[in-house]
Scaffold this active site. Sequence first.
Site, PDB file in Angstrom:
ATOM      1  N   HIS A 135       0.838  -1.256   0.052  1.00 46.12           N
ATOM      2  CA  HIS A 135      -0.095  -0.041  -0.175  1.00 46.12           C
ATOM      3  C   HIS A 135       0.863   1.355   0.034  1.00 46.12           C
ATOM      4  O   HIS A 135       0.410   2.408  -0.174  1.00 46.12           O
ATOM      5  CB  HIS A 135      -1.087   0.075   1.359  1.00 46.12           C
ATOM      6  CG  HIS A 135      -2.034  -1.046   1.156  1.00 46.12           C
ATOM      7  ND1 HIS A 135      -2.886  -1.133   0.160  1.00 46.12           N
ATOM      8  CD2 HIS A 135      -2.211  -1.949   2.150  1.00 46.12           C
ATOM      9  CE1 HIS A 135      -3.573  -2.151   0.676  1.00 46.12           C
ATOM     10  NE2 HIS A 135      -3.283  -2.695   1.851  1.00 46.12           N
ATOM     11  N   HIS A 172      -6.455  -7.154   0.244  1.00 42.16           N
ATOM     12  CA  HIS A 172      -6.470  -6.012  -0.104  1.00 42.16           C
ATOM     13  C   HIS A 172      -5.905  -5.498  -1.303  1.00 42.16           C
ATOM     14  O   HIS A 172      -4.861  -6.179  -1.913  1.00 42.16           O
ATOM     15  CB  HIS A 172      -6.143  -5.035   0.767  1.00 42.16           C
ATOM     16  CG  HIS A 172      -6.770  -5.255   2.122  1.00 42.16           C
ATOM     17  ND1 HIS A 172      -6.014  -6.165   3.190  1.00 42.16           N
ATOM     18  CD2 HIS A 172      -7.489  -4.598   2.871  1.00 42.16           C
ATOM     19  CE1 HIS A 172      -6.806  -6.042   4.297  1.00 42.16           C
ATOM     20  NE2 HIS A 172      -7.633  -5.279   4.133  1.00 42.16           N
ATOM     21  N   ASP A 256      -4.468 -12.656   3.888  1.00 43.14           N
ATOM     22  CA  ASP A 256      -5.681 -12.266   4.778  1.00 43.14           C
ATOM     23  C   ASP A 256      -7.141 -12.566   3.992  1.00 43.14           C
ATOM     24  O   ASP A 256      -8.113 -12.099   4.699  1.00 43.14           O
ATOM     25  CB  ASP A 256      -5.585 -10.604   5.064  1.00 43.14           C
ATOM     26  CG  ASP A 256      -4.833  -9.707   4.066  1.00 43.14           C
ATOM     27  OD1 ASP A 256      -4.642 -10.420   2.910  1.00 43.14           O
ATOM     28  OD2 ASP A 256      -4.577  -8.569   4.284  1.00 43.14           O
TER      29      ASP A 256
END
Length: 356
Positions: A135, A172, A256
């Site tokens: 990120h 994500h 995740d």
Amino acid sequence: MMDGVPTPPFAYSPGMLAYSFGPQHPWKPERLRRAVALCSALMPDLVVSEPEGWDEGRLLDVHTEEYLDLVRRASHDPKVDWEDLYAHGIAEGDTPRFDGMYEAASLVCAGSDWAARQVVAGAPVAVNLGGGLHHAQPDRASGFCVFNDCAVAINRLKKRFGRVAYVDIDLHHGDGVQAIFWDDPDVLTYSIHESGRYLYPGTGFTHETGPRGNKFNAPMEPHTTGDTWLMTLRESLLPAIDAFKPGAVVLQMGCDAHTTDPLGHLDLIDREWLDAVRLVAGLGLPLVALGGGGYDLANVPRMWAAAVVVLAGGDPTVEVPVIENWTPRRLLTDVEPEPRRRGWDAAKKVVAELRE
Ligand SMILES: [Zn+2]
């Protein structure tokens, strides 16, 4: 247990455990410590290497000088102007300041750069489980990520292999890597993740293709099951790789998306997540494998150790020697997955859009 199987070059330093936002934060360095302990127990031949030969100057290829200076100052001075930090994504909540953050984040990048250099030198696979901080943006921290080690590894591989594919199986969207290489014709990015309509960072839609058409995003509906997720990966990643013909791959192995993870709503079980690692390893391209997200402390060490075993060509369905009181009895806990096909129709639509 795995004698005779060649083990990949493996970067790790206990200093990476200093990459920590505190005991209350979901990012737990303990998962990395346990993953490395488990890998070492399963693979007695595994050589764990301190990432040597790191040139901090490589950070300038990824981040702005202003941002690097700010993180360097904040690293040892808690009184650095909070508004300046806030403007660069370093704030209470997701990505707070901590003592030594510059050194810890730089060491994570050192690991990914070292792994990439092993691949440049001829290793078919190299690993840095401390990495995968996908990120981080050129001028700001985001989503627990301070510096973008994935981008550091990609830059290193580009010099040797020309075209590089980045594959991100984290829950994500890999937004930082996508942004850093947005108009780069030599870097394909592919991210499969829970849709940004429901989850941080709110991006990663199919229309985000970049000016060169080499950015791919497969957003999944909440509660999508692993069989659907794998179908999507097979049917959209493989044609993209076929067309792009990269010389090397960087794989971000956030786990995740696993069904037990507390941060998301995807429904993958052990073997489905691992099949994605197998799929990417099966491309037969030089590969740098990085860690990433994963917030269930009971799962992450198992999944990452299983991934490294698979990358080493070993069998992950093994019993685990007891090394510490948390050691799981088996690496993989779940049975062969049954077809569930939740989210199938929405995923088929995503595949059709990506294949266009
Ligand atoms: Zn994640």
